[in-house]
Design a protein around this motif. Structure first.
Motif, PDB file in Angstrom:
ATOM      1  N   LYS A 192       0.984  -1.203   0.137  1.00 49.23           N
ATOM      2  CA  LYS A 192       0.443   0.085   0.313  1.00 49.23           C
ATOM      3  C   LYS A 192       0.922   1.652   0.280  1.00 49.23           C
ATOM      4  CE  LYS A 192      -4.159   2.315   1.156  1.00 49.23           C
ATOM      5  NZ  LYS A 192      -5.351   2.233   0.031  1.00 49.23           N
ATOM      6  N   VAL A 193       1.010   2.370  -0.502  1.00 49.96           N
ATOM      7  CA  VAL A 193       1.047   3.486  -0.546  1.00 49.96           C
ATOM      8  C   VAL A 193       0.298   4.710  -0.087  1.00 49.96           C
ATOM      9  CG1 VAL A 193       2.603   5.507  -1.703  1.00 49.96           C
ATOM     10  CG2 VAL A 193       2.709   2.814  -2.711  1.00 49.96           C
ATOM     11  N   PHE A 194       0.522   5.449   0.472  1.00 49.98           N
ATOM     12  CA  PHE A 194      -0.566   6.419   1.182  1.00 49.98           C
ATOM     13  C   PHE A 194       0.862   7.838   0.995  1.00 49.98           C
ATOM     14  CE2 PHE A 194      -1.656   3.047   4.452  1.00 49.98           C
ATOM     15  CZ  PHE A 194      -3.502   3.157   4.303  1.00 49.98           C
ATOM     16  N   THR A 195      -0.145   8.310  -0.139  1.00 52.19           N
ATOM     17  CA  THR A 195       0.707  10.321  -0.284  1.00 52.19           C
ATOM     18  C   THR A 195       0.137  10.756   0.868  1.00 52.19           C
ATOM     19  OG1 THR A 195      -1.376  10.078  -1.308  1.00 52.19           O
ATOM     20  CG2 THR A 195       0.830   9.128  -2.938  1.00 52.19           C
ATOM     21  N   ALA A 196       0.362  11.467   1.493  1.00 48.93           N
ATOM     22  CA  ALA A 196       0.296  12.331   2.361  1.00 48.93           C
ATOM     23  C   ALA A 196       0.008  13.866   1.494  1.00 48.93           C
ATOM     24  CB  ALA A 196       1.226  13.164   3.757  1.00 48.93           C
ATOM     25  N   ASP A 197      -0.245  14.955   2.573  1.00 50.22           N
ATOM     26  CA  ASP A 197      -0.143  16.610   1.859  1.00 50.22           C
ATOM     27  C   ASP A 197       0.751  17.070   1.495  1.00 50.22           C
ATOM     28  OD1 ASP A 197      -1.325  19.296   1.767  1.00 50.22           O
ATOM     29  OD2 ASP A 197      -3.487  19.500   2.621  1.00 50.22           O
ATOM     30  N   PRO A 198       1.443  17.200   0.225  1.00 50.59           N
ATOM     31  CA  PRO A 198       2.683  18.203   0.307  1.00 50.59           C
ATOM     32  C   PRO A 198       2.159  19.596   0.894  1.00 50.59           C
ATOM     33  CG  PRO A 198       1.196  18.368  -2.183  1.00 50.59           C
ATOM     34  CD  PRO A 198       0.339  16.545  -1.083  1.00 50.59           C
ATOM     35  N   HIS A 199       1.025  19.557   0.737  1.00 44.02           N
ATOM     36  CA  HIS A 199       1.448  21.232   1.421  1.00 44.02           C
ATOM     37  C   HIS A 199       1.980  21.392   2.804  1.00 44.02           C
ATOM     38  CE1 HIS A 199      -0.669  23.093  -2.273  1.00 44.02           C
ATOM     39  NE2 HIS A 199       0.665  22.109  -2.959  1.00 44.02           N
ATOM     40  N   VAL A 200       1.944  20.132   3.613  1.00 43.25           N
ATOM     41  CA  VAL A 200       2.695  19.879   5.276  1.00 43.25           C
ATOM     42  C   VAL A 200       3.821  19.723   5.695  1.00 43.25           C
ATOM     43  CG1 VAL A 200       1.930  19.695   7.371  1.00 43.25           C
ATOM     44  CG2 VAL A 200      -0.134  19.737   5.411  1.00 43.25           C
ATOM     45  N   GLY A 201       4.930  20.443   5.875  1.00 41.13           N
ATOM     46  CA  GLY A 201       6.083  20.257   6.358  1.00 41.13           C
ATOM     47  C   GLY A 201       6.272  19.098   7.855  1.00 41.13           C
ATOM     48  N   GLY A 202       7.355  18.357   7.631  1.00 38.29           N
ATOM     49  CA  GLY A 202       7.308  17.123   8.728  1.00 38.29           C
ATOM     50  C   GLY A 202       7.099  17.780   9.422  1.00 38.29           C
ATOM     51  N   ARG A 203       7.528  18.844  10.608  1.00 43.88           N
ATOM     52  CA  ARG A 203       7.033  18.587  11.424  1.00 43.88           C
ATOM     53  C   ARG A 203       5.810  19.283  12.515  1.00 43.88           C
ATOM     54  NH1 ARG A 203      10.525  22.640   9.396  1.00 43.88           N
ATOM     55  NH2 ARG A 203      10.036  24.669   9.308  1.00 43.88           N
ATOM     56  N   TYR A 204       5.134  19.275  11.264  1.00 44.08           N
ATOM     57  CA  TYR A 204       3.267  20.149  11.107  1.00 44.08           C
ATOM     58  C   TYR A 204       2.745  18.974  11.357  1.00 44.08           C
ATOM     59  CZ  TYR A 204       5.308  24.995  12.094  1.00 44.08           C
ATOM     60  OH  TYR A 204       5.654  26.024  12.918  1.00 44.08           O
ATOM     61  N   SER A 205       2.894  17.534  10.833  1.00 45.96           N
ATOM     62  CA  SER A 205       2.822  16.568  10.313  1.00 45.96           C
ATOM     63  C   SER A 205       1.974  15.673  10.677  1.00 45.96           C
ATOM     64  CB  SER A 205       3.480  15.840   8.920  1.00 45.96           C
ATOM     65  OG  SER A 205       4.234  15.178   9.502  1.00 45.96           O
ATOM     66  N   ALA A 206       2.071  15.590  12.181  1.00 47.48           N
ATOM     67  CA  ALA A 206       1.210  14.665  13.121  1.00 47.48           C
ATOM     68  C   ALA A 206      -0.240  14.398  12.660  1.00 47.48           C
ATOM     69  CB  ALA A 206       1.822  14.903  14.126  1.00 47.48           C
ATOM     70  N   LEU A 207      -0.799  15.410  12.400  1.00 46.74           N
ATOM     71  CA  LEU A 207      -2.197  14.869  11.531  1.00 46.74           C
ATOM     72  C   LEU A 207      -2.591  14.380  10.434  1.00 46.74           C
ATOM     73  CD1 LEU A 207      -3.819  17.246  14.238  1.00 46.74           C
ATOM     74  CD2 LEU A 207      -3.298  14.865  14.410  1.00 46.74           C
ATOM     75  N   THR A 208      -1.494  13.941  10.030  1.00 50.08           N
ATOM     76  CA  THR A 208      -1.237  14.030   7.916  1.00 50.08           C
ATOM     77  C   THR A 208      -1.120  11.926   8.358  1.00 50.08           C
ATOM     78  OG1 THR A 208       0.889  13.538   7.284  1.00 50.08           O
ATOM     79  CG2 THR A 208      -0.181  15.656   7.718  1.00 50.08           C
ATOM     80  N   ALA A 209      -1.201  12.410   7.198  1.00 48.30           N
ATOM     81  CA  ALA A 209      -0.554   9.799   7.079  1.00 48.30           C
ATOM     82  C   ALA A 209       0.201   9.618   7.197  1.00 48.30           C
ATOM     83  CB  ALA A 209      -0.650   9.814   5.114  1.00 48.30           C
ATOM     84  N   PHE A 210       1.565  10.471   7.371  1.00 48.48           N
ATOM     85  CA  PHE A 210       2.306  10.428   8.082  1.00 48.48           C
ATOM     86  C   PHE A 210       2.696  10.323  10.028  1.00 48.48           C
ATOM     87  CE2 PHE A 210       4.250  13.178   5.003  1.00 48.48           C
ATOM     88  CZ  PHE A 210       5.792  12.455   4.151  1.00 48.48           C
ATOM     89  N   ILE A 222      -6.613   6.938  16.494  1.00 44.75           N
ATOM     90  CA  ILE A 222      -6.261   8.174  15.475  1.00 44.75           C
ATOM     91  C   ILE A 222      -7.631   8.739  15.351  1.00 44.75           C
ATOM     92  CG2 ILE A 222      -4.352   7.137  14.498  1.00 44.75           C
ATOM     93  CD1 ILE A 222      -5.814   6.319  11.605  1.00 44.75           C
ATOM     94  N   THR A 223      -9.188   8.177  14.693  1.00 45.58           N
ATOM     95  CA  THR A 223     -10.083   8.946  15.305  1.00 45.58           C
ATOM     96  C   THR A 223     -10.225   9.763  16.417  1.00 45.58           C
ATOM     97  OG1 THR A 223     -11.284   7.303  13.976  1.00 45.58           O
ATOM     98  CG2 THR A 223     -13.006   9.073  14.458  1.00 45.58           C
ATOM     99  N   GLY A 224     -10.030   9.323  17.272  1.00 51.82           N
ATOM    100  CA  GLY A 224     -10.036  10.842  18.526  1.00 51.82           C
ATOM    101  C   GLY A 224      -9.169  11.463  18.527  1.00 51.82           C
ATOM    102  N   LEU A 225      -8.275  10.756  18.304  1.00 50.82           N
ATOM    103  CA  LEU A 225      -6.989  12.180  17.787  1.00 50.82           C
ATOM    104  C   LEU A 225      -7.755  12.773  16.732  1.00 50.82           C
ATOM    105  CD1 LEU A 225      -3.865  12.181  18.694  1.00 50.82           C
ATOM    106  CD2 LEU A 225      -3.575  11.710  16.196  1.00 50.82           C
ATOM    107  N   LEU A 226      -8.184  12.949  16.161  1.00 47.38           N
ATOM    108  CA  LEU A 226      -8.582  13.796  14.764  1.00 47.38           C
ATOM    109  C   LEU A 226      -9.671  14.238  14.969  1.00 47.38           C
ATOM    110  CD1 LEU A 226      -8.736  12.380  11.337  1.00 47.38           C
ATOM    111  CD2 LEU A 226      -6.850  13.504  12.357  1.00 47.38           C
TER     112      LEU A 226
END
Length: 541
Positions: A192-210, A222-226
């Motif tokens: 599986k390949v998950f692509t994350a939002d490219p308009h988010v820097g790595g250190r701000y990416s906690a709530l992205t696919a990363f 992770i639902t509760g996290l969001l």
């Protein structure tokens, strides 16, 4: 003490009344300039013209609590598939923002996740020693070319095949769209390949696919996290003097303006495990540039509260309930706190006059390490300045120095007024975990703020601040002999060689910045660490 923010799920308390009073006018300015709402609307002009082009492609993190929702079903489906096949062990290969967020999420949720953010051969070997028939490897890299992560992928692919496991079926990739890793994974038929939002820097990416993919596969909610982030987002977007992110940023900016550029984090019972390690990267890499910035200092817990104010060069922040000695406290669930600190860090960048979304000095250490890998002769250490038992000492040691204690004493003597000590340990952070005890001991001896980083993971975190922030640090490196090494398939180096190149390369760049660097090489890790502790006790007498 400041009043809690109503019934909302996050709270910032500024317990220092004078600080709260000095921060209030800055908060009013931020409110008048509509900074919070503009940030949520992804306005790239907030940090000035020089930062505009970068900010224009780095602000999607403000709405991730909603935009990441479609991932949840995909992650749940993949987890169910894997569990149906008996695959329930998740190993994450990732550095910096690709590993720090999933680690704090899973530790807080108390679900198992093996995190590989190291080049230490023994630590990687430990991960390989697990049951590979039950293992899925999440390969996580925004750029798709992170050397540590690529090395882990190659090593695991070979190990899977050697154990009769189809490697492609056990590889899950998280990366930016169009990256070299996405192409490789697609061509190789990875699971599986998950692509994350490219308009988010790595250190701000906690709530992205990363952040969500490895944590979700491991079993975290992770639902509760969001949900928690979404609840916090309403307040954090408000142009109001009650906005906790504006109050937090203003307080940190006031303290910075008085020379207290260090921010000491102490968990005071938050229930969140490892939060200081995550927020450390966010703050250091976002603000540490152009000779300014906020230096985060992650401590062992509430026992560190109070030490920070000894020289008044730092501000203690409690993660959890406010306690005596902490000027600021931030409370709330993990998702809300992550978003709070992201907003506050970006606002602090505006107040410090820097671009919080670039990392201009991170690449220097990578280039130096690559140069040493390309030229093995250049990577040789030469003779140590002195040897004390199982510890070899490298660096600018005064002539006539014959013991480790004397070398350390001379090194600490180079500490500038209101400076800091950075302890950088290139060892196994599981088997050599006792090395973390060096931080409080050195802080006690020197009376200076002291940071601790496991190499090479800190290179993707505080490494930016070390070169770009306030130039008042001295750097103690600890490296160790490898009893075993691991080949990196189809690469001309081993993990051990890469690990050494990263240490020497970063040390070289720090020296070029005029910073003192002392390296202690342990020819026997256990005995060497014991000797370092013994030498420190001699210095501290």
């Amino acid at each position: 003490m400041a009043e809690p923010q109503g019934e909302l799920n996050i709270n910032v308390s500024i317990t220092d009344e004078r600080l709260a009073g000095e921060a209030a006018p800055l908060v009013d300015e931020l409110v008048a300039d509509n900074v919070a709402s503009k940030m949520t609307a992804q306005d790239p002009t907030l940090w000035g013209e020089a930062a505009r082009s970068e900010a224009a492609i780095r602000l999607s993190w403000t709405t991730l609590a909603e935009s990441s929702r479609p991932l949840l079903a995909e992650i749940d489906a993949l987890r169910a598939e894997l569990r149906g096949e008996g695959v329930d062990r998740v190993v994450l290969a990732g550095m910096g923002g690709s590993s720090l967020a999933p680690e704090v999420i899973t530790r807080t949720a108390d679900v198992p996740l093996v995190v590989l953010d190291t080049t230490d051969p023994a630590q990687v070997a430990d991960a390989l020693a697990g049951d590979l028939s039950r293992t899925v490897l999440v390969v996580s890299s925004k750029s798709g070319s992170t050397v540590e992560t690529d090395s882990h992928r190659r090593i695991f692919a070979k190990a899977f095949e050697a154990n009769g496991v189809d490697a492609a079926s056990r590889m899950v990739v998280v990366t930016d769209p169009g990256s070299p890793l996405e192409k490789l994974a697609t061509e190789a038929g990875y699971r599986k390949v998950f692509t994350a939002d490219p308009h988010v820097g790595g250190r701000y990416s906690a709530l992205t696919a990363f952040g969500l993919v490895p944590a979700g596969l491991a079993g975290a909610d992770i639902t509760g996290l969001l949900d928690d982030a979404a609840a916090a987002g309403e307040l954090l977007s408000a142009d109001s003097p009650d906005n906790p992110a504006l109050r937090l940023a203003a307080a940190l900016a006031v303290r910075h303006s008085t020379g207290a550029e260090k921010v000491v984090f102490a968990d005071t019972g938050s229930g969140i495990k490892g939060f200081p390690d995550w927020v450390e990267q966010l703050i250091a890499e976002s603000t540490g540039k152009e000779g300014t910035g906020l230096l985060p200092v992650a401590t062992e817990g509430p026992e560190a509260v109070g030490f920070a104010d000894a020289k008044d060069d730092a501000t203690t922040v409690a993660i959890g309930p406010a306690v005596a000695g902490a000027r600021i406290a931030t409370e709330g669930p993990l998702g809300g706190l992550m978003l709070l600190w992201e907003y506050a860090t970006a606002v602090a960048g505006r107040m410090l006059g820097i671009n919080p979304f670039d990392q201009p000095d991170v690449e220097a250490a990578k280039k130096a390490a690559r140069a040493l890998l390309d030229d093995p002769e250049a990577g040789k250490s030469g003779a140590p300045a002195l040897t004390d038992g199982t510890v070899e000492v490298y660096g600018n040691v005064p002539e006539g120095t014959s013991t480790l204690a004397a070398a350390l004493k001379a090194f600490f003597g180079e500490l500038p007024d209101f400076g800091y000590v950075a302890v950088q340990v290139y060892l196994d952070r599981l088997d050599d975990a006792s090395a973390a005890l060096l931080r409080p001991e050195i802080a006690r001896i020197t009376g200076a703020q002291t940071t601790f980083g496991w190499g090479p993971r800190f290179l993707h975190s505080t490494g930016q601040y070390h070169k770009g922030g306030h130039q008042n640090g001295i750097f103690l490196q600890v490296t160790g002999a490898n009893e075993q090494d691991l080949e990196v398939p189809d690469r001309p180096y081993t993990l051990g060689v890469l690990q050494k190149a990263q240490a020497l390369g970063d040390g070289q760049v720090l020296l070029e910045h005029g910073r003192p660097v002392l390296r202690l090489h342990l020819t026997d890790r256990a005995a060497g660490l014991a000797r370092v502790v013994e030498a420190l006790s001699e210095v501290g007498k």
